[in-house]
Design an enzyme around this catalytic site. Sequence first.
Site, PDB file in Angstrom:
ATOM      1  N   GLU A  29       0.833  -1.206   0.000  1.00 35.95           N
ATOM      2  CA  GLU A  29       0.000   0.000   0.000  1.00 35.95           C
ATOM      3  C   GLU A  29       0.865   1.252   0.000  1.00 35.95           C
ATOM      4  OE1 GLU A  29      -4.000  -1.103   2.397  1.00 35.95           O
ATOM      5  OE2 GLU A  29      -2.147  -1.291   3.577  1.00 35.95           O
ATOM      6  N   TYR A  61     -16.097  25.388  -1.686  1.00 38.35           N
ATOM      7  CA  TYR A  61     -15.936  23.942  -1.635  1.00 38.35           C
ATOM      8  C   TYR A  61     -14.651  23.513  -2.331  1.00 38.35           C
ATOM      9  CZ  TYR A  61     -18.632  24.615  -5.952  1.00 38.35           C
ATOM     10  OH  TYR A  61     -19.101  25.070  -7.152  1.00 38.35           O
ATOM     11  N   LEU A  80      -6.630   4.897   8.044  1.00 35.80           N
ATOM     12  CA  LEU A  80      -7.607   5.817   7.461  1.00 35.80           C
ATOM     13  C   LEU A  80      -8.119   6.792   8.510  1.00 35.80           C
ATOM     14  CD1 LEU A  80      -9.720   3.532   5.115  1.00 35.80           C
ATOM     15  CD2 LEU A  80      -7.797   5.018   4.546  1.00 35.80           C
ATOM     16  N   GLU A  81      -8.150   6.358   9.761  1.00 31.82           N
ATOM     17  CA  GLU A  81      -8.557   7.250  10.853  1.00 31.82           C
ATOM     18  C   GLU A  81      -7.679   8.496  10.884  1.00 31.82           C
ATOM     19  OE1 GLU A  81      -9.686   3.046  12.212  1.00 31.82           O
ATOM     20  OE2 GLU A  81      -8.135   3.980  10.984  1.00 31.82           O
ATOM     21  N   LYS A 107     -11.507   2.900   1.056  1.00 36.00           N
ATOM     22  CA  LYS A 107     -10.634   2.185   0.121  1.00 36.00           C
ATOM     23  C   LYS A 107     -11.514   1.257  -0.707  1.00 36.00           C
ATOM     24  CE  LYS A 107      -6.416   1.684   2.891  1.00 36.00           C
ATOM     25  NZ  LYS A 107      -5.494   0.669   3.451  1.00 36.00           N
TER      26      LYS A 107
END
Length: 168
Positions: A29, A61, A80-81, A107
């Site tokens: 990864e 945005y 990911l946190e 993911k």
Amino acid sequence: MAERELIDRDKLVLIDLQFHGFHGVKSEEKTLGQKFVVDVDAWMDLSVAGETDSISDTVSYTDIYGIAKDVVEGPSRNLLEAVAHRIASNALLKFPQISTIRVKVGKPHVAVRGIVDYLGVEILRHRKDVGGDRYYRLWIINNEWDPMCSIHRKEFLSIAFTVTFTGG
């Protein structure tokens, strides 16, 4: 109607942002990277912008998109946190108009047996989460005022202070 209720109803919405990043605990990864999908909801009072039709009365945005892009395409994180938290805290720190932010990071290509759209995390952070004892931000740029700081550089140089971090 209470102001807090109004702010909680209005939000900017960014859905299905897609970036290539190098986050994860596996070496593959971190070397090959993969696609990440991000959704962001940023709660703020949009009534003034609705009346004035002026970009200066809201948060663009595209600026929030830029924060998400910088984080996901930036330095590798294991979790990911951590990616979601960085997006949320950067947006809250940069835009004081945002009262609450929700960030989903997914993911789509994960090594699981089964059919999934994506696996990921969703976090919710409030303005109070970036103050107090966890986050400190002081901007001093070119001897000028900064909207995020109430101290001028010349004044700052003559002020002594102590910051104590507790928790987190």
